[in-house]
Design a protein around this motif. Structure first.
Motif, PDB file in Angstrom:
ATOM      1  N   ILE A  19       0.842  -1.206   0.000  1.00 56.87           N
ATOM      2  CA  ILE A  19       0.000   0.000   0.000  1.00 56.87           C
ATOM      3  C   ILE A  19       0.875   1.252   0.000  1.00 56.87           C
ATOM      4  N   ALA A  20       1.945   1.239   0.788  1.00 59.48           N
ATOM      5  CA  ALA A  20       2.845   2.393   0.829  1.00 59.48           C
ATOM      6  C   ALA A  20       3.487   2.621  -0.539  1.00 59.48           C
ATOM      7  N   LEU A  21       3.900   1.554  -1.205  1.00 62.72           N
ATOM      8  CA  LEU A  21       4.500   1.698  -2.537  1.00 62.72           C
ATOM      9  C   LEU A  21       3.495   2.253  -3.538  1.00 62.72           C
ATOM     10  N   VAL A  22       2.255   1.790  -3.468  1.00 61.30           N
ATOM     11  CA  VAL A  22       1.230   2.291  -4.389  1.00 61.30           C
ATOM     12  C   VAL A  22       1.000   3.787  -4.146  1.00 61.30           C
ATOM     13  N   VAL A  23       0.973   4.209  -2.909  1.00 59.85           N
ATOM     14  CA  VAL A  23       0.775   5.624  -2.596  1.00 59.85           C
ATOM     15  C   VAL A  23       1.951   6.457  -3.106  1.00 59.85           C
ATOM     16  N   VAL A  24       3.171   5.980  -2.886  1.00 63.10           N
ATOM     17  CA  VAL A  24       4.354   6.718  -3.345  1.00 63.10           C
ATOM     18  C   VAL A  24       4.369   6.810  -4.865  1.00 63.10           C
ATOM     19  N   VAL A  25       4.067   5.720  -5.555  1.00 61.34           N
ATOM     20  CA  VAL A  25       4.033   5.738  -7.024  1.00 61.34           C
ATOM     21  C   VAL A  25       2.948   6.696  -7.508  1.00 61.34           C
ATOM     22  N   GLY A  26       1.805   6.721  -6.842  1.00 59.42           N
ATOM     23  CA  GLY A  26       0.726   7.637  -7.219  1.00 59.42           C
ATOM     24  C   GLY A  26       1.123   9.088  -7.039  1.00 59.42           C
ATOM     25  N   VAL A  27       1.809   9.396  -5.942  1.00 58.88           N
ATOM     26  CA  VAL A  27       2.249  10.767  -5.692  1.00 58.88           C
ATOM     27  C   VAL A  27       3.299  11.187  -6.723  1.00 58.88           C
ATOM     28  N   VAL A  28       4.236  10.305  -7.034  1.00 55.34           N
ATOM     29  CA  VAL A  28       5.265  10.615  -8.037  1.00 55.34           C
ATOM     30  C   VAL A  28       4.613  10.812  -9.399  1.00 55.34           C
ATOM     31  N   TYR A  29       3.661   9.976  -9.743  1.00 55.71           N
ATOM     32  CA  TYR A  29       2.989  10.092 -11.042  1.00 55.71           C
ATOM     33  C   TYR A  29       2.261  11.441 -11.158  1.00 55.71           C
ATOM     34  N   LEU A  30       1.558  11.824 -10.075  1.00 57.98           N
ATOM     35  CA  LEU A  30       0.854  13.107 -10.099  1.00 57.98           C
ATOM     36  C   LEU A  30       1.821  14.286 -10.113  1.00 57.98           C
TER      37      LEU A  30
END
Length: 64
Positions: free
Chosen positions: A50-61
């Motif tokens: 879940i933490a990795l998905v959140v970090v990837v989402g923030v980087v993508y945005l």
């Protein structure tokens, strides 16, 4: 005259010893280390994902 006697029950001094011995002599349940260890490892893995998905989402945005 006033009567100042306290109406407290007289305690048996051996009662606390008997309760202590009953507590010490009762069998202790064995902890299930394999079950709790496996579920804890699973929870940690899910938390990391879940933490990795959140970090990837923030980087993508941030890049977009």
């Amino acid at each position: 005259m006033a009567d100042y006697q306290q109406n407290t029950p007289v305690e048996d001094p051996s009662a606390s010893t008997q309760m202590f011995r009953a507590f010490v002599d009762e069998p202790q349940p064995q902890p299930a280390t394999a079950v709790s260890g496996g579920s804890r490892t699973g929870l940690i893995a899910i938390g990391v994902i879940i933490a990795l998905v959140v970090v990837v989402g923030v980087v993508y945005l941030a890049v977009k």
